[in-house]
Every structure is written in structure tokens, then in C-alpha cells.
Design a protein around this motif. Structure first.
Motif, PDB file in Angstrom:
ATOM      1  N   ALA A  71     -24.446  78.797  26.563  1.00 21.95           N
ATOM      2  CA  ALA A  71     -23.150  78.135  26.373  1.00 21.95           C
ATOM      3  C   ALA A  71     -23.300  76.922  25.454  1.00 21.95           C
ATOM      4  O   ALA A  71     -22.439  76.678  24.591  1.00 21.95           O
ATOM      5  CB  ALA A  71     -22.587  77.720  27.727  1.00 21.95           C
ATOM      6  N   ARG A  72     -24.368  76.166  25.616  1.00 20.29           N
ATOM      7  CA  ARG A  72     -24.572  74.981  24.765  1.00 20.29           C
ATOM      8  C   ARG A  72     -24.839  75.378  23.305  1.00 20.29           C
ATOM      9  O   ARG A  72     -24.476  74.652  22.383  1.00 20.29           O
ATOM     10  CB  ARG A  72     -25.743  74.153  25.309  1.00 20.29           C
ATOM     11  CG  ARG A  72     -25.446  73.477  26.650  1.00 20.29           C
ATOM     12  CD  ARG A  72     -26.501  72.445  26.986  1.00 20.29           C
ATOM     13  NE  ARG A  72     -26.254  71.854  28.293  1.00 20.29           N
ATOM     14  CZ  ARG A  72     -26.791  72.286  29.419  1.00 20.29           C
ATOM     15  NH1 ARG A  72     -27.640  73.307  29.393  1.00 20.29           N
ATOM     16  NH2 ARG A  72     -26.502  71.701  30.552  1.00 20.29           N
ATOM     17  N   ARG A  73     -25.486  76.513  23.102  1.00 17.65           N
ATOM     18  CA  ARG A  73     -25.826  76.941  21.733  1.00 17.65           C
ATOM     19  C   ARG A  73     -24.620  77.519  20.982  1.00 17.65           C
ATOM     20  O   ARG A  73     -24.710  77.786  19.779  1.00 17.65           O
ATOM     21  CB  ARG A  73     -26.942  77.993  21.783  1.00 17.65           C
ATOM     22  CG  ARG A  73     -28.291  77.423  22.184  1.00 17.65           C
ATOM     23  CD  ARG A  73     -29.369  78.463  22.032  1.00 17.65           C
ATOM     24  NE  ARG A  73     -30.680  77.957  22.418  1.00 17.65           N
ATOM     25  CZ  ARG A  73     -31.817  78.609  22.233  1.00 17.65           C
ATOM     26  NH1 ARG A  73     -31.796  79.814  21.655  1.00 17.65           N
ATOM     27  NH2 ARG A  73     -32.953  78.089  22.614  1.00 17.65           N
ATOM     28  N   LEU A  74     -23.526  77.789  21.691  1.00 21.95           N
ATOM     29  CA  LEU A  74     -22.356  78.370  21.027  1.00 21.95           C
ATOM     30  C   LEU A  74     -21.923  77.570  19.812  1.00 21.95           C
ATOM     31  O   LEU A  74     -21.513  78.139  18.785  1.00 21.95           O
ATOM     32  CB  LEU A  74     -21.186  78.435  22.019  1.00 21.95           C
ATOM     33  CG  LEU A  74     -20.978  79.722  22.814  1.00 21.95           C
ATOM     34  CD1 LEU A  74     -19.776  79.563  23.725  1.00 21.95           C
ATOM     35  CD2 LEU A  74     -20.780  80.913  21.893  1.00 21.95           C
ATOM     36  N   GLU A  75     -22.008  76.241  19.909  1.00 21.83           N
ATOM     37  CA  GLU A  75     -21.508  75.398  18.818  1.00 21.83           C
ATOM     38  C   GLU A  75     -22.286  75.591  17.526  1.00 21.83           C
ATOM     39  O   GLU A  75     -21.799  75.259  16.447  1.00 21.83           O
ATOM     40  CB  GLU A  75     -21.550  73.938  19.246  1.00 21.83           C
ATOM     41  CG  GLU A  75     -20.576  73.618  20.377  1.00 21.83           C
ATOM     42  CD  GLU A  75     -20.588  72.149  20.746  1.00 21.83           C
ATOM     43  OE1 GLU A  75     -21.454  71.431  20.186  1.00 21.83           O
ATOM     44  OE2 GLU A  75     -19.769  71.739  21.580  1.00 21.83           O
ATOM     45  N   ARG A  76     -23.490  76.106  17.623  1.00 19.59           N
ATOM     46  CA  ARG A  76     -24.311  76.324  16.423  1.00 19.59           C
ATOM     47  C   ARG A  76     -23.963  77.634  15.711  1.00 19.59           C
ATOM     48  O   ARG A  76     -24.460  77.895  14.608  1.00 19.59           O
ATOM     49  CB  ARG A  76     -25.794  76.353  16.797  1.00 19.59           C
ATOM     50  CG  ARG A  76     -26.273  75.127  17.550  1.00 19.59           C
ATOM     51  CD  ARG A  76     -27.735  75.288  17.895  1.00 19.59           C
ATOM     52  NE  ARG A  76     -28.130  74.415  18.984  1.00 19.59           N
ATOM     53  CZ  ARG A  76     -29.306  74.457  19.588  1.00 19.59           C
ATOM     54  NH1 ARG A  76     -30.208  75.351  19.185  1.00 19.59           N
ATOM     55  NH2 ARG A  76     -29.589  73.642  20.578  1.00 19.59           N
ATOM     56  N   LEU A  77     -23.173  78.480  16.358  1.00 18.96           N
ATOM     57  CA  LEU A  77     -22.851  79.797  15.780  1.00 18.96           C
ATOM     58  C   LEU A  77     -21.671  79.688  14.821  1.00 18.96           C
ATOM     59  O   LEU A  77     -20.816  78.804  14.963  1.00 18.96           O
ATOM     60  CB  LEU A  77     -22.498  80.783  16.903  1.00 18.96           C
ATOM     61  CG  LEU A  77     -23.587  81.080  17.929  1.00 18.96           C
ATOM     62  CD1 LEU A  77     -23.056  82.051  18.982  1.00 18.96           C
ATOM     63  CD2 LEU A  77     -24.832  81.647  17.263  1.00 18.96           C
ATOM     64  N   PRO A  78     -21.583  80.597  13.836  1.00 18.25           N
ATOM     65  CA  PRO A  78     -20.388  80.654  12.993  1.00 18.25           C
ATOM     66  C   PRO A  78     -19.204  81.174  13.801  1.00 18.25           C
ATOM     67  O   PRO A  78     -19.385  81.802  14.848  1.00 18.25           O
ATOM     68  CB  PRO A  78     -20.797  81.634  11.890  1.00 18.25           C
ATOM     69  CG  PRO A  78     -21.835  82.494  12.510  1.00 18.25           C
ATOM     70  CD  PRO A  78     -22.584  81.615  13.474  1.00 18.25           C
ATOM     71  N   GLU A  79     -18.006  80.935  13.300  1.00 18.59           N
ATOM     72  CA  GLU A  79     -16.823  81.459  13.984  1.00 18.59           C
ATOM     73  C   GLU A  79     -16.823  82.989  13.944  1.00 18.59           C
ATOM     74  O   GLU A  79     -17.273  83.593  12.976  1.00 18.59           O
ATOM     75  CB  GLU A  79     -15.549  80.918  13.331  1.00 18.59           C
ATOM     76  CG  GLU A  79     -15.329  79.444  13.611  1.00 18.59           C
ATOM     77  CD  GLU A  79     -13.943  78.990  13.183  1.00 18.59           C
ATOM     78  OE1 GLU A  79     -13.215  79.789  12.555  1.00 18.59           O
ATOM     79  OE2 GLU A  79     -13.593  77.833  13.476  1.00 18.59           O
ATOM     80  N   ASP A  80     -16.302  83.571  14.994  1.00 19.25           N
ATOM     81  CA  ASP A  80     -16.225  85.029  15.118  1.00 19.25           C
ATOM     82  C   ASP A  80     -14.955  85.507  14.416  1.00 19.25           C
ATOM     83  O   ASP A  80     -13.840  85.184  14.864  1.00 19.25           O
ATOM     84  CB  ASP A  80     -16.185  85.390  16.607  1.00 19.25           C
ATOM     85  CG  ASP A  80     -16.107  86.885  16.852  1.00 19.25           C
ATOM     86  OD1 ASP A  80     -15.905  87.644  15.885  1.00 19.25           O
ATOM     87  OD2 ASP A  80     -16.262  87.296  18.017  1.00 19.25           O
TER      88      ASP A  80
END
Length: 427
Positions: A71-80
């Protein structure tokens, strides 16, 4: 508890838990040789925050630390690019009683009895009792539990072999005697025939339900899902809906939602009810399989086919209605006239998924047919062509279908025998 924990870390979360009770009887030399029982449990969790999405899966209970880290790493992902909000509409929960696994041994005995005349038989009968649960952070939930069963029997006579399979929702749906008899009929037709090699050529083929069902499952998986249309890996685009795509004799459906189908599912990973979908109607491309994500992108409605995970729809059970050909194998060989009968296949491989350039190897007995009669056994024959030619060149379908599944099929199927014109075969 997990969803409560995630409420402070993400915008949305949903959880799917599957628990499968598995039972299997293996047999060889006409006798049961092993009985196995095991339980498998998986938990898959969907996370979304600011149009960024991810899913984490666990065998057994989830590791809460790993879920928090994801959940914390979500912010590092590009938008879906295919993100849509959760909008589950689960049907009413349903359960059914677990089938009596001790009856698996009776099915094995019936298959061996049906194959009387073979030197020996081997195979497996398997029963699965699956419970599927959905819940999300909005408090929506759904659940169903259902049985599924299949039996595979391989019969041997001298150096010849034949394989048949039967599948159904309940043990009483299986037809083990019929599977055994089908093997013996083929072995008797092949007995004493000369062996010949196949020269590379185009030929007329008769495909058994085991082979035709396998290939229709490949078509539905690769060409008829919304995700593959969006990705451009399907032969078809959304603009092809309504266009003639196959022989007019062919109608193809996904019937995962139907009570009698092996692989029956009531709801999917997005918490939506699974729907019956007409994919091809008398040769015309009629629809694709969707989840919420692909439906939103292509301007359609979900069909509830997030069956194997959160991100891509998939077929669960395909069906081709029967035609007006003969009902029995020998009548179908007479209608075929000249060509080859392929009873079983494996090692299906692709050179190009988008064009459907494939090959698959005939397993066990392949018969050369001339004058409507089997005249030789063909060893090591490979079908090498495109799925599109296969779909367009269906010449006739038998007037009887069979529900079938075994470990090498991509999707369970209820299909008839199919004769196909002008198909490439090589050694």
C-alpha cells in the motif's frame, strides 16, 4: 480486519479469498493406485490510491506487513490508464453441499468397465469443492461454493492408445462408461491398420470434442477478451463487432454462469455476477468478455469475467452448439470422406498470437480416412495453420455435444465434433 487496516492507507481496497478442497483418484493397469486429498487457500487483495492500482496475492493467510508495504509503494507507481472505481454488485450468496469424494473410485471402475476390450487403462478422476468470497471497503460482499469434477481415461491396446475425458458440475454429471467406450471404439477402428506418414499438405480434418474444445478455448482466451482487444493482441478490434468473422455454422458462447458448466462461477474478482455471453453468433462477431476496466474503456458493460484476477477478463467455460452432422464417430467419418481424424492433441504453440499462427501435435491415434473409412494410422502428425482459417472453414458439426476438460485444455468446453476444410498438416 485487513480491509479496516487498509482504509487509512489507500482510497479503495477489496479482497477475494478462495478455498478449494481437492480430491483425486489416480489409476493404472485398471486399478486405483493412489488417493490424494489436499486443501489450497489463496487471498488476493486489490489496492487503489489516486488512480494507482496494484494487487497482492498470498497462499494461505496474508502477511499484514507485506500488505502494508504494498500500500505504501502505490505512490511510486504510474497512474493506471484503465482505472475505474470499485462498483461491485454481488448476487445473493449461494452454497451447495460438497459432493461425496468416496464416489470417485466408483467413477474409475465405470470408466474401466466402459473400456472393456482394452488391454489396460490409466488416468485420474478429480473433484474440487471451491468456495469464493468477495468483500470491499464499502461493505459489499458476496460468496458462493460449488463442486466441479472431471475424469480422464487413457486406454491401451498393443502399441495403440486413445484418451477421452468427461467433465461436469457434479459427479453424477460425468459419463465415465461413455469415455471408456469411446476409447475402445477408436482402438478397434485402428486395429490392424497400416502405419503411414503424413506429407505436408492441406487436408480436411475431423476434430474430436477434446481437440475442438481445446482450440475454441484458445480463441476465446486470446481473441475475445476486452483486454486483448485494448492491447492490440487480438485478431479483432471493437469495430469488428457485427462483422462476419467465421463460418456461418459456428456460434460460440461463454457459459460460465450456467449451473451445469464445469467451472461454474457466480461472481468474479470485482464482485459482479457472471453473465452468459454470446461471442460469435452464426459466424458474426457478437461480443467480448469484460471486467469493469475493459468495459469502461470500450464503452460496454461488464460481463463479470474477472475470473482469474483483478486486471484482465478471461473465459471460464466455452460452448459451441451442435450442428446437423451425424451423432456417432463412424457416421462422421463417412461424412468426412477423405482426410484425417484427430482424437486428442497437446503441445499447442504459437508463432504469432495476433494472427493466430499455431501448431498442435496429434496425441495417440490419428486416423487417415479415405472413402469415409479409416485406412491407416498416422503417427506424429501436427496441425499447423491459423486459428482464423480454422474458424472460417468449419464444414459441419456433429449433432451431439460433449462437456469435456482435462489438464491440457486452457478452458473447459461443451462442444460437438467439428469437420474443418483446407487445414495445414505437417509431420
Amino acid at each position: 480486519m485487513i480491509l479496516k487496516l487498509l482504509e487509512r492507507l489507500v482510497d479503495e481496497a477489496a479482497l477475494v479469498r478462495t478455498r478449494a478442497e481437492e480430491y483425486m483418484v489416480r489409476f493404472a493397469n485398471n486399478e486405483a493406485t493412489a488417493f490424494k486429498a489436499w486443501t489450497s487457500e489463496e487471498v488476493s487483495i486489490y489496492l487503489a490510491k489516486g488512480r494507482r492500482t496494484a494487487a497482492v496475492s498470498f497462499t494461505g493467510e496474508p502477511d499484514l506487513g507485506a500488505v502494508e508495504e504494498a500500500a505504501r509503494r502505490l505512490e511510486r507507481l504510474p497512474e493506471d490508464p484503465l482505472y475505474v472505481p470499485l462498483k461491485a454488485q454481488p448476487p445473493q450468496p449461494r452454497e451447495e453441499r460438497e459432493e461425496d469424494f468416496e464416489k470417485l473410485a466408483d467413477l474409475v471402475n465405470k470408466a474401466v468397465e466402459g473400456a472393456r476390450g482394452a488391454d489396460r487403462n490409466a488416468g485420474a478422476a478429480r473433484l474440487t469443492y471451491l468456495c469464493f468470497e468477495y468483500e470491499d471497503v464499502y461493505g459489499r460482499s458476496g460468496r458462493y461454493c460449488a463442486n466441479r469434477a472431471y475424469l480422464t481415461v487413457r486406454s491401451f491396446k498393443g502399441d495403440l492408445a486413445a484418451t477421452a475425458a468427461t467433465a461436469g458440475r457434479r459427479l453424477a454429471d460425468l459419463k465415465p462408461e461413455e469415455a471408456g467406450r469411446a476409447n475402445v471404439e477408436l482402438l478397434e477402428l485402428a486395429r490392424g491398420l497400416p502405419v503411414e506418414d503424413v506429407e505436408p499438405r492441406r487436408a480436411r480434418l475431423l476434430l474430436s470434442p477434446l481437440v475442438f474444445g481445446h482450440l475454441m478455448g484458445e480463441v476465446a482466451s486470446m481473441w475475445l477478451t476486452g483486454m486483448n482487444v485494448i492491447a492490440g493482441s487480438s485478431r479483432y478490434g471493437s469495430g469488428d463487432l457485427g462483422a462476419q468473422a467465421t463460418s456461418e455454422l459456428l456460434t460460440l458462447l461463454d457459459v460460465t454462469a450456467e449451473e451445469g458448466a464445469y467451472g461454474f462461477a457466480q461472481l468474479d474478482y470485482e464482485g459482479n455476477a457472471v453473465r452468459r455471453v454470446e461471442l460469435i453468433r452464426r459466424g458474426v462477431l457478437a461480443g467480448f468478455l469484460h471486467n469493469n476496466r475493459t468495459a469502461a474503456k470500450l464503452g460496454a458493460s461488464t460481463t463479470g469475467h474477472a475470473l482469474r484476477g483483478w486486471f484482465a477478463p478471461a473465459p471460464g467455460h466455452v460452448e459451441v452448439p451442435p450442428g446437423d452432422g451425424a451423432e456417432d464417430l463412424q457416421g462422421l467419418l463417412a461424412e468426412l470422406g477423405e482426410g484425417y481424424y484427430v482424437h486428442n492433441n497437446w503441445y499447442t504453440r504459437y508463432q504469432n498470437v495476433k494472427t493466430g499462427q499455431f501448431s498442435t501435435v496429434g496425441r495417440d491415434v490419428v486416423l487417415a480416412v479415405r472413402g469415409g473409412k479409416p485406412v491407416a494410422i498416422v503417427r506424429r502428425m501436427r496441425i499447423a495453420d491459423t486459428l482464423e482459417r480454422l474458424l472460417r472453414n468449419v464444414a459441419f458439426l456433429s449433432s451431439r455435444s460433449a462437456q469435456t476438460y482435462w489438464w491440457d485444455m486452457p478452458v473447459p468446453a461443451t462442444v460437438p465434433y467439428a469437420a474443418v476444410e483446407d487445414v495445414g498438416v505437417v509431420k
